[in-house]
Design a protein around this motif. Structure first.
Motif, short mmCIF file in Angstrom:
data_model
loop_
_atom_site.label_atom_id
_atom_site.label_comp_id
_atom_site.label_asym_id
_atom_site.label_seq_id
_atom_site.Cartn_x
_atom_site.Cartn_y
_atom_site.Cartn_z
N PRO A 131 6.82 11.98 4.46
CA PRO A 131 5.46 12.51 3.79
C PRO A 131 4.23 11.49 3.94
O PRO A 131 3.13 12.09 3.36
CB PRO A 131 6.23 12.41 2.35
CG PRO A 131 7.75 12.45 2.53
CD PRO A 131 7.89 11.72 3.72
N LYS A 132 4.41 10.46 4.42
CA LYS A 132 3.31 9.59 4.44
C LYS A 132 2.49 9.40 5.74
O LYS A 132 1.60 8.75 5.96
CB LYS A 132 3.85 7.81 4.23
CG LYS A 132 4.10 7.79 3.03
CD LYS A 132 4.52 6.18 2.71
CE LYS A 132 5.01 5.99 1.52
NZ LYS A 132 5.58 4.68 1.49
N THR A 133 3.17 10.35 6.68
CA THR A 133 2.44 10.27 8.05
C THR A 133 1.20 11.05 7.97
O THR A 133 0.94 12.28 7.24
CB THR A 133 3.43 11.23 8.96
OG1 THR A 133 4.75 10.59 8.90
CG2 THR A 133 2.82 10.92 10.28
N ARG A 134 0.05 10.52 8.49
CA ARG A 134 -1.39 11.05 8.43
C ARG A 134 -1.71 11.29 9.73
O ARG A 134 -2.38 12.13 10.01
CB ARG A 134 -2.10 10.07 7.85
CG ARG A 134 -3.46 10.30 7.48
CD ARG A 134 -3.61 10.78 6.10
NE ARG A 134 -5.05 11.28 5.94
CZ ARG A 134 -6.03 10.42 5.61
NH1 ARG A 134 -5.82 9.24 5.27
NH2 ARG A 134 -7.34 11.16 5.28
N MET A 135 -1.27 10.59 10.88
CA MET A 135 -1.67 10.99 12.23
C MET A 135 -0.74 10.45 13.09
O MET A 135 0.25 9.78 13.30
CB MET A 135 -2.77 9.74 12.15
CG MET A 135 -3.75 9.67 13.50
SD MET A 135 -4.80 8.27 13.33
CE MET A 135 -6.13 8.88 12.47
N VAL A 136 -1.09 11.42 14.32
CA VAL A 136 -0.11 11.19 15.48
C VAL A 136 -1.20 10.67 16.74
O VAL A 136 -2.13 11.36 16.91
CB VAL A 136 0.63 12.51 15.72
CG1 VAL A 136 1.24 12.46 17.35
CG2 VAL A 136 1.37 12.79 14.77
N CYS A 137 -0.79 9.88 17.40
CA CYS A 137 -1.53 9.36 18.68
C CYS A 137 -0.82 9.72 19.89
O CYS A 137 0.37 9.54 20.08
CB CYS A 137 -1.78 7.75 18.79
SG CYS A 137 -2.56 7.39 17.28
N LEU A 138 -1.64 10.50 20.78
CA LEU A 138 -1.05 10.92 22.00
C LEU A 138 -1.88 10.50 23.16
O LEU A 138 -3.11 10.28 23.16
CB LEU A 138 -1.30 12.44 22.35
CG LEU A 138 -1.22 13.14 23.43
CD1 LEU A 138 0.26 13.19 23.89
CD2 LEU A 138 -1.44 14.59 23.44
N ILE A 139 -1.30 9.79 24.05
CA ILE A 139 -2.06 8.99 25.14
C ILE A 139 -1.41 9.43 26.34
O ILE A 139 -0.20 9.33 26.70
CB ILE A 139 -1.78 7.45 25.10
CG1 ILE A 139 -1.95 6.85 23.66
CG2 ILE A 139 -2.40 6.49 26.07
CD1 ILE A 139 -1.44 5.33 23.38
N SER A 140 -2.22 10.34 27.03
CA SER A 140 -1.59 10.84 28.41
C SER A 140 -3.02 11.06 29.48
O SER A 140 -3.88 11.66 28.90
CB SER A 140 -1.17 12.23 28.08
OG SER A 140 -0.84 13.08 29.21
N PRO A 141 -2.75 10.51 30.71
CA PRO A 141 -1.78 9.56 30.97
C PRO A 141 -1.48 8.25 30.15
O PRO A 141 -2.27 8.09 29.56
CB PRO A 141 -1.94 9.22 32.46
CG PRO A 141 -3.03 10.38 32.98
CD PRO A 141 -3.63 10.95 31.70
N VAL A 199 2.34 11.50 32.32
CA VAL A 199 1.63 12.86 32.02
C VAL A 199 2.36 13.66 31.12
O VAL A 199 3.54 13.89 31.50
CB VAL A 199 1.11 13.40 32.96
CG1 VAL A 199 0.48 14.71 32.64
CG2 VAL A 199 0.07 12.63 33.83
N VAL A 200 2.06 13.83 29.71
CA VAL A 200 2.72 14.82 29.06
C VAL A 200 2.22 16.27 29.34
O VAL A 200 1.03 16.62 29.43
CB VAL A 200 2.43 14.62 27.50
CG1 VAL A 200 3.12 15.46 26.50
CG2 VAL A 200 2.61 13.14 27.05
N PRO A 201 3.32 16.87 29.75
CA PRO A 201 3.24 18.28 30.26
C PRO A 201 2.41 19.04 29.30
O PRO A 201 2.60 19.03 28.13
CB PRO A 201 4.40 19.15 30.85
CG PRO A 201 5.37 18.04 30.28
CD PRO A 201 4.72 16.66 29.94
N PRO A 202 1.43 20.10 29.78
CA PRO A 202 0.55 21.11 28.90
C PRO A 202 1.81 21.79 27.82
O PRO A 202 1.34 21.92 26.54
CB PRO A 202 0.30 22.03 29.88
CG PRO A 202 -0.04 21.43 31.14
CD PRO A 202 1.19 20.60 31.26
#
Ligand code: PLP
Length: 394
Positions: free
Chosen positions: A165-175, A182-185
């Motif tokens: 419940p405390k999660t506010r943000m997600v970081c995606l670094i691709s590549p 590389v995270v596929p589409p």
């Protein structure tokens, strides 16, 4: 006396991450000559001349003052248009803040949007200054652990596992840095959906997005339905245009968040360097042949490095993009420290150990494609001479 001096100390929020291996490697390297350094993420190629020329001319014409804090209007406009054309995003020029590199953008994002105790999901292995920026804001980095058998590709399932419940943000670094994955589409779409379902901010670090090989494809989550209003895209000129020393990058965010982000940016930097913004404008609006040429150079280096690692028998994650190869060294029978120090002392090749890229990372090295191809070939030969043919256990 001691009472007075007790105030002369760093703030509690400062967490200095000492690395004894980093110190030993630097000490060993300092005493050696002819070391081929494949450890830094700084392109060896020069900034293309037309970009340097634009900054030079701008300086001579008086670009020695502050610019608008959020960046020169022409540059913000050019960034918004380029993102729309290349990635299908709908950021307006007013939704761009030009920063002193992507690094400043990252700190502004955390300081402007994260409250103490908020959790931010980051991939590991990953670029560890995200962890420091989250710490600085009083947030809690929560690690989405990716593994070699999945090619270190971040999946929505890795993120879902660590949501609270405390999660506010997600970081995606691709590549990604260091894995070059590389995270596929289709997976980016799932990650975006997860952010919508859980009402999370998505930070998409696209600093390596132009440096993509083979048939890998990078998409911008900000262009997906329902994502504009919750996605912050971070990017910069350092990697794609060999401009690390100019310190210019940007963040793109929904209009509702811009006042907070722009205010923190003003507090931290006032504005990005004026001459560097002129250089950036020339980079983004000028001829792109230089970039195509650089990509060809990195592709050739990557081929030579992959061949060299194959010959030694060190397996690596598929390098879909970026400037690195992430290779497993456990099959040498050595610990990570032993491998890195032996590579340095005996082969005179410096690489980065995986322990630099997040807690728990062990048994891998990041090798940068950022030296001329002849040096990379020589480095691979030297490593082969020292380690011989390694037998892979899995
Ligand atoms: N983001 C990632 C994933 C990086 O690897 C780096 C630098 O290595 C940065 C951001 C910072 O780049 P800049 O030079 O634009 O500050």
């Amino acid at each position: 006396m001691s009472e007075v001096l007790s105030n002369i100390r760093p703030a509690d929020r400062v967490v200095l991450r000492e690395s004894s291996l980093r110190n030993s490697m630097n000490a060993v390297a300092a005493g050696l000559s002819g070391v081929i350094s494949l450890s830094r993420g700084d392109p060896d190629l020069p900034t293309p001349p037309h970009i340097v020329e634009a900054a030079r001319n701008a300086l001579l014409e008086g670009a020695t003052h502050y610019t608008n804090s959020a960046g020169m209007p022409a540059l913000r406009e050019a960034i918004a248009q380029t993102m729309a054309r290349d990635n299908g995003t709908a950021y307006d020029a007013d939704e761009i803040v030009v920063t002193a590199g992507a690094q400043e953008a990252m700190s502004c994002v955390m300081l402007a949007l994260i409250n103490p105790g908020d959790e931010v999901v980051v991939p590991i292995p990953g670029y560890n200054t995200y962890h420091s920026a989250i710490d600085l804001a009083g947030g809690i980095p929560v690690f989405a652990v990716t593994t070699f058998d999945e090619d270190f590709s971040l999946k929505a399932a890795h993120i879902e596992k660590v949501l609270t419940p405390k999660t506010r943000m997600v970081c995606l670094i691709s590549p990604n840095n260091p894995t070059a994955t590389v995270v596929p589409p289709e997976e980016v779409i799932k990650i975006a959906k997860l952010c919508v379902d859980h009402d999370l901010i998505l930070v998409s670090d696209e600093i390596y997005a132009k440096l993509v090989f083979d048939n890998h494809r990078v998409i911008s989550p900000a262009a997906l339905p329902g994502m504009h209003e919750r996605t912050i895209t971070i990017n910069g000129f350092s990697k794609a245009y060999a401009m690390t020393g100019w310190r210019v990058g940007w963040l793109a965010a929904p209009a509702s968040l811009i006042p907070a982000l722009a205010d923190i940016h003003h507090t931290v930097a006032i504005c990005a360097t004026a001459a560097s913004q002129h250089a950036a404008l020339a980079a983004i609006t000028g001829p792109q042949e230089c970039f195509v040429e650089m990509l060809g150079i990195y592709a050739e280096r990557r081929r030579v490095m992959m061949r060299g690692l194959d010959r030694i028998g060190l397996p690596y994650a598929t390098p879909g993009g970026g400037m690195y190869i992430y290779a497993r060294v456990t099959d040498t029978g050595l610990s990570l420290d032993e491998f890195c120090l032996k590579a340095l002392r005996e082969a005179r090749v410096q690489v980065s150990p995986s322990t630099f890229f997040g807690p728990g990372g062990d048994g891998f090295v990041r090798i940068a494609l950022l030296r001329p191809v002849e040096e990379i070939a020589e480095a691979m030969d030297r490593l082969y001479k020292v380690f011989g043919r390694v037998t892979t256990s899995a």
